[in-house]
Scaffold this active site. Structure first.
Site, PDB file in Angstrom:
ATOM      1  N   ASP A 316     133.529  83.980  71.614  1.00 23.82           N
ATOM      2  CA  ASP A 316     134.178  82.714  71.279  1.00 23.82           C
ATOM      3  C   ASP A 316     135.007  82.897  70.009  1.00 23.82           C
ATOM      4  O   ASP A 316     134.597  83.614  69.079  1.00 23.82           O
ATOM      5  CB  ASP A 316     133.121  81.617  71.058  1.00 23.82           C
ATOM      6  CG  ASP A 316     133.751  80.273  70.765  1.00 23.82           C
ATOM      7  OD1 ASP A 316     134.304  79.666  71.708  1.00 23.82           O
ATOM      8  OD2 ASP A 316     133.701  79.840  69.602  1.00 23.82           O
ATOM      9  N   ASN A 324     144.683  75.623  66.212  1.00 23.25           N
ATOM     10  CA  ASN A 324     145.540  74.684  66.928  1.00 23.25           C
ATOM     11  C   ASN A 324     146.083  73.606  66.005  1.00 23.25           C
ATOM     12  O   ASN A 324     147.268  73.247  66.079  1.00 23.25           O
ATOM     13  CB  ASN A 324     144.771  74.031  68.085  1.00 23.25           C
ATOM     14  CG  ASN A 324     144.638  74.947  69.285  1.00 23.25           C
ATOM     15  OD1 ASN A 324     145.475  75.813  69.520  1.00 23.25           O
ATOM     16  ND2 ASN A 324     143.564  74.756  70.052  1.00 23.25           N
ATOM     17  N   HIS A 329     149.429  74.152  69.315  1.00 24.73           N
ATOM     18  CA  HIS A 329     148.770  74.652  70.528  1.00 24.73           C
ATOM     19  C   HIS A 329     149.493  75.858  71.122  1.00 24.73           C
ATOM     20  O   HIS A 329     148.858  76.702  71.768  1.00 24.73           O
ATOM     21  CB  HIS A 329     148.677  73.534  71.565  1.00 24.73           C
ATOM     22  CG  HIS A 329     147.673  72.482  71.207  1.00 24.73           C
ATOM     23  ND1 HIS A 329     146.327  72.620  71.449  1.00 24.73           N
ATOM     24  CD2 HIS A 329     147.819  71.270  70.578  1.00 24.73           C
ATOM     25  CE1 HIS A 329     145.679  71.553  71.021  1.00 24.73           C
ATOM     26  NE2 HIS A 329     146.561  70.708  70.491  1.00 24.73           N
ATOM     27  N   ASP A 333     147.647  79.221  72.165  1.00 21.73           N
ATOM     28  CA  ASP A 333     147.741  79.936  73.440  1.00 21.73           C
ATOM     29  C   ASP A 333     148.047  81.411  73.220  1.00 21.73           C
ATOM     30  O   ASP A 333     147.510  82.294  73.915  1.00 21.73           O
ATOM     31  CB  ASP A 333     148.825  79.308  74.322  1.00 21.73           C
ATOM     32  CG  ASP A 333     148.433  77.931  74.837  1.00 21.73           C
ATOM     33  OD1 ASP A 333     147.236  77.596  74.763  1.00 21.73           O
ATOM     34  OD2 ASP A 333     149.322  77.203  75.321  1.00 21.73           O
ATOM     35  N   GLU A 359     138.194  78.487  74.693  1.00 24.51           N
ATOM     36  CA  GLU A 359     138.417  79.703  73.934  1.00 24.51           C
ATOM     37  C   GLU A 359     137.281  80.699  74.107  1.00 24.51           C
ATOM     38  O   GLU A 359     137.160  81.660  73.329  1.00 24.51           O
ATOM     39  CB  GLU A 359     138.600  79.384  72.442  1.00 24.51           C
ATOM     40  CG  GLU A 359     137.361  78.829  71.740  1.00 24.51           C
ATOM     41  CD  GLU A 359     137.207  77.316  71.874  1.00 24.51           C
ATOM     42  OE1 GLU A 359     136.446  76.736  71.102  1.00 24.51           O
ATOM     43  OE2 GLU A 359     137.867  76.723  72.762  1.00 24.51           O
TER      44      GLU A 359
END
Length: 439
Positions: A316, A324, A329, A333, A359
């Protein structure tokens, strides 16, 4: 101790292994060539059968057309003879000067008359006129015909076997009779044509003594046409047409098969793409959760069957929400895509890296015990720590936490992943950017 899958010595250090086994067994990579060959064979056979039936139909139709043409010619010839005969009969016969070559009809009563200038004229009645014209035509090799009767005045006009069949047909009510006969090498191909002759008033002068009345059938004109040339031209035309049609058909079949081959390739590519989209996370390019859990199920079943170890690690991104919120965002990504790439490059070729959700990523590690799984997970953590920020152009270091679990007796996929998730939770509690194993 090096981290090595127990089956590596059979496959080498390439990208083979469990992933390769899955790929080779997947319908993405294996195509039903047998069914395609059967389709091509069936299409070719059906097309050839259709062309053969079409050729047979065309051949029969062309034969019918050729037959109608020669029959029309025979009917026209018969009508011409009949017109001349009627003309002669209506005049009561035609007189010709008697010579050495022009003789009297021995079957007529008093056929000759003398003229005042000393010449002798002899009567040419309709039957004799038809016979003499036929003989002239035969000598010129145009056509031949003759008068036929089963009660002839002239014995030469008696019917042969085929003509007798025609006369019987007329008495049964038929309007005409014909036969086509191909003698092959023994002689030409001929058309025999007959139509009935009926007594009219002009015929009674000769035939009344035989008991005929006006309207009675007293015989026929039997026409014989040489149709060898017509048949040869028809056969030549058909061979040329068949050759051209066969060539065009083969070209069309080749184009159809080429089209189907291209279509099949496009369909296969589309199936590959659909299969890839169904099994792959669109953002990161690694297996999605459905495919990931299917692979874990397969590896778990294999491990239980063979007794080999199996481990998994749940990974994670630390403080991903902060990434973010701070950088947007789109940058988040990018972090996930680069993270997936780094993890794939760090683990072994037969290990599986997939997106578990959000994630979180899951590493499936076949043939790996707890110690080796911890080493692999630590290697991934360090690679991400050293490379992720640089490769995503972030000002701050982005770290990950990992939880490791290994297969135990009685485990299933859910219990194995649950222990890895619990280990990940402890790694988060202990400060993040670390690897923890199951308790």
């Amino acid at each position: 101790m090096p981290l090595q899958h127990p089956r590596t010595h059979m496959r080498g250090q390439d990208k083979s292994g469990p992933q390769a086994e899955q790929r080779s067994a997947s319908p993405i990579w294996s195509r039903p060539w047998g069914s395609y060959a059967a389709f091509v064979g069936f299409t070719t056979f059906t097309f050839a059968a259709f062309i053969a039936v079409l050729f047979i139909w065309i051949h029969r139709e062309s034969q019918n057309q050729m037959r109608e043409l020669v029959l029309a010619q025979a009917r026209s010839l018969f009508e011409s003879i009949l017109v001349a005969r009627h003309w002669n009969a209506n005049l009561g016969g035609v007189y010709a000067v008697k010579t050495d070559e022009v003789q009297s009809n021995p079957y007529l009563d008093h056929p000759d008359v003398a003229t005042v200038d000393g010449r002798t004229l002899t009567l040419k009645n309709p039957a004799l006129m038809v016979v003499e014209i036929s003989e002239y035509s035969r000598q010129e090799r145009l056509f031949s015909y003759r008068m036929v009767s089963d009660r002839p005045l002239n014995p030469r006009n008696g019917p042969d076997e085929l003509e007798r069949v025609g006369l019987e047909a007329f008495r049964a009510g038929d309007a005409e009779f014909w036969r086509m006969e191909d003698l092959g090498p023994a002689g030409p191909a001929v058309l025999h044509y007959m139509a009935p002759l009926r007594i009219d008033a002009g015929c009674l002068s000769c035939h009344a003594k035989q008991g005929y009345k006006v309207g009675d059938i007293n015989g026929s004109i039997s026409v014989r046409l040489d149709i060898t040339g017509a048949l040869a031209r028809h056969d030549q035309w058909f061979r040329q047409a068949a050759t051209a049609a066969a060539a065009a058909s083969m070209l069309l079949l080749a184009l159809v098969l080429l089209y189907f081959r291209r279509l099949r390739r496009q369909i296969a590519q589309a199936q590959d793409r659909c299969e890839l989209l169904a099994n792959t996370d669109v953002l990161t390019g690694v297996p999605n959760r459905r495919q990931l859990m299917a692979r874990l199920e397969e590896e778990l079943a294999r491990a239980m069957r063979t007794g080999q170890p199996l481990a998994c690690a749940l990974m994670d991104v630390d403080h991903f929400k902060r990434v973010n919120d701070t950088h947007g965002h789109q940058k988040g990504d990018t972090v996930l895509k680069v993270l997936a790439r780094i993890a794939r490059e760090t683990v072994r070729g037969y290990d599986v890296v997939g997106r578990f959700g959000g994630e979180e990523f899951l590493l499936v590690l076949p043939g790996t015990d707890s110690e080796h799984a911890m080493e692999l997970a630590e290697r991934v953590r360090l690679a991400v720590h050293d490379r992720l920020a640089t490769e995503t152009s972030l000002p701050n270091v982005v770290t990950i936490s990992l939880g490791v679990a290994t297969l135990r007796p009685g485990d299933n996929v859910e219990s194995l992943v649950k222990r890895a998730d619990d280990a990940l939770y402890r790694a988060k509690e202990k400060g993040r950017n670390r690897v923890e194993r199951e308790e």
